[in-house]
Design a protein around this motif. Structure first.
Motif, mmCIF file in Angstrom:
data_model
loop_
_atom_site.group_PDB
_atom_site.id
_atom_site.type_symbol
_atom_site.label_atom_id
_atom_site.label_comp_id
_atom_site.label_asym_id
_atom_site.label_seq_id
_atom_site.Cartn_x
_atom_site.Cartn_y
_atom_site.Cartn_z
ATOM 1 N N TRP A 27 0.860 -1.183 0.122
ATOM 2 C CA TRP A 27 -0.027 -0.109 0.097
ATOM 3 C C TRP A 27 0.806 1.335 0.100
ATOM 4 O O TRP A 27 0.928 2.392 -0.677
ATOM 5 C CB TRP A 27 -0.912 -0.194 1.223
ATOM 6 C CG TRP A 27 -1.739 1.120 1.336
ATOM 7 C CD1 TRP A 27 -2.955 1.462 0.655
ATOM 8 C CD2 TRP A 27 -1.564 1.996 2.511
ATOM 9 N NE1 TRP A 27 -3.291 2.916 1.283
ATOM 10 C CE2 TRP A 27 -2.655 2.948 2.387
ATOM 11 C CE3 TRP A 27 -0.790 2.210 3.694
ATOM 12 C CZ2 TRP A 27 -2.712 4.003 3.280
ATOM 13 C CZ3 TRP A 27 -0.758 3.316 4.599
ATOM 14 C CH2 TRP A 27 -1.933 4.143 4.367
ATOM 15 N N ILE A 28 1.926 1.097 0.958
ATOM 16 C CA ILE A 28 2.808 2.182 0.820
ATOM 17 C C ILE A 28 3.651 2.489 -0.404
ATOM 18 O O ILE A 28 3.616 3.583 -1.284
ATOM 19 C CB ILE A 28 3.871 2.238 1.970
ATOM 20 C CG1 ILE A 28 3.233 2.233 3.420
ATOM 21 C CG2 ILE A 28 5.148 3.098 1.705
ATOM 22 C CD1 ILE A 28 4.221 1.718 4.590
ATOM 23 N N ASN A 29 3.830 1.483 -1.087
ATOM 24 C CA ASN A 29 4.513 1.119 -2.261
ATOM 25 C C ASN A 29 3.849 1.845 -3.408
ATOM 26 O O ASN A 29 4.384 2.433 -4.606
ATOM 27 C CB ASN A 29 5.274 0.032 -2.948
ATOM 28 C CG ASN A 29 6.377 -0.606 -1.813
ATOM 29 O OD1 ASN A 29 6.742 0.326 -1.166
ATOM 30 N ND2 ASN A 29 6.670 -2.062 -2.008
ATOM 31 N N ASP A 30 2.442 1.429 -3.462
ATOM 32 C CA ASP A 30 1.520 1.893 -4.203
ATOM 33 C C ASP A 30 1.031 3.370 -4.225
ATOM 34 O O ASP A 30 0.198 3.786 -4.852
ATOM 35 C CB ASP A 30 0.282 1.091 -4.427
ATOM 36 C CG ASP A 30 0.695 -0.347 -5.107
ATOM 37 O OD1 ASP A 30 1.623 -0.500 -5.820
ATOM 38 O OD2 ASP A 30 -0.190 -1.261 -5.081
ATOM 39 N N ASP A 31 1.486 4.060 -3.586
ATOM 40 C CA ASP A 31 1.413 5.471 -2.953
ATOM 41 C C ASP A 31 1.032 6.278 -4.316
ATOM 42 O O ASP A 31 -0.141 7.151 -4.196
ATOM 43 C CB ASP A 31 2.225 6.324 -2.104
ATOM 44 C CG ASP A 31 1.976 7.451 -1.549
ATOM 45 O OD1 ASP A 31 0.690 7.524 -1.219
ATOM 46 O OD2 ASP A 31 2.363 8.273 -1.731
ATOM 47 N N THR A 32 1.694 6.429 -5.134
ATOM 48 C CA THR A 32 1.711 7.286 -6.404
ATOM 49 C C THR A 32 1.032 6.448 -7.504
ATOM 50 O O THR A 32 0.708 7.038 -8.621
ATOM 51 C CB THR A 32 2.881 7.769 -6.892
ATOM 52 O OG1 THR A 32 3.666 6.757 -7.264
ATOM 53 C CG2 THR A 32 3.413 8.827 -5.607
ATOM 54 N N ARG A 33 0.473 5.349 -7.220
ATOM 55 C CA ARG A 33 -0.135 4.643 -8.504
ATOM 56 C C ARG A 33 -1.551 4.964 -8.688
ATOM 57 O O ARG A 33 -2.516 5.264 -7.701
ATOM 58 C CB ARG A 33 -0.093 3.094 -8.202
ATOM 59 C CG ARG A 33 -0.711 2.262 -9.321
ATOM 60 C CD ARG A 33 -0.592 0.610 -8.621
ATOM 61 N NE ARG A 33 0.670 0.142 -8.645
ATOM 62 C CZ ARG A 33 1.169 -0.388 -9.857
ATOM 63 N NH1 ARG A 33 0.778 -0.622 -10.722
ATOM 64 N NH2 ARG A 33 2.442 -0.614 -9.558
ATOM 65 N N ASP A 34 -2.082 5.228 -9.828
ATOM 66 C CA ASP A 34 -3.428 5.700 -10.198
ATOM 67 C C ASP A 34 -4.311 4.228 -9.737
ATOM 68 O O ASP A 34 -4.071 3.183 -9.965
ATOM 69 C CB ASP A 34 -3.807 5.919 -11.572
ATOM 70 C CG ASP A 34 -3.028 7.227 -11.999
ATOM 71 O OD1 ASP A 34 -2.832 8.159 -10.842
ATOM 72 O OD2 ASP A 34 -2.450 7.389 -13.041
ATOM 73 N N PRO A 35 -5.631 4.543 -9.043
ATOM 74 C CA PRO A 35 -6.501 3.510 -8.789
ATOM 75 C C PRO A 35 -7.008 2.920 -10.046
ATOM 76 O O PRO A 35 -7.127 3.218 -11.366
ATOM 77 C CB PRO A 35 -7.683 4.205 -8.427
ATOM 78 C CG PRO A 35 -7.172 5.574 -7.938
ATOM 79 C CD PRO A 35 -6.215 5.904 -8.806
ATOM 80 N N ASP A 36 -7.070 1.386 -10.205
ATOM 81 C CA ASP A 36 -7.066 0.686 -11.482
ATOM 82 C C ASP A 36 -8.141 -0.557 -11.048
ATOM 83 O O ASP A 36 -8.444 -1.398 -11.945
ATOM 84 C CB ASP A 36 -6.033 -0.081 -11.813
ATOM 85 C CG ASP A 36 -5.311 -0.805 -10.531
ATOM 86 O OD1 ASP A 36 -5.668 -1.059 -9.603
ATOM 87 O OD2 ASP A 36 -4.056 -1.159 -10.818
#
Length: 99
Positions: free
Chosen positions: A69-78
């Protein structure tokens, strides 16, 4: 090699794990304002957490999910819980020495 008894998973711990899953699912849900969308995306994560063999295993799964969840901080919701779980499971594997 000494065998240690498994630590049972209490209701309280299980509820907190499910709450974590909802937080993680909210991060990759495009319609995060709709609780039903978040819950639907959390279902596979609930199953992965429920597969924990004991409280120590559940703790490692929660730590892996939180790190992802921390690593995906800047990932757009998919809306892709399978992709999230694949990444979290890789971290879990590293934590358990399976990787």
């Amino acid at each position: 090699m000494k065998s240690f008894p498994m630590a049972p998973i209490g209701e309280h711990t299980s509820a907190h794990a499910r709450a974590d899953a909802l937080v993680w699912a909210s991060a990759f849900t495009t319609d995060r304002h709709n609780p039903l969308s978040v819950i639907a995306n959390a279902e596979p994560i609930f199953e992965w957490l429920a597969a924990a063999t004991d409280s120590k295993d559940l703790t490692l799964r929660r730590r892996a999910g939180n790190q992802q969840w921390i690593n995906d901080d800047t990932r757009d919701p998919d809306d892709d819980p399978a992709a999230f779980l694949m990444r979290a499971a890789a971290l879990y594997g590293a934590m358990t020495g399976a990787v």
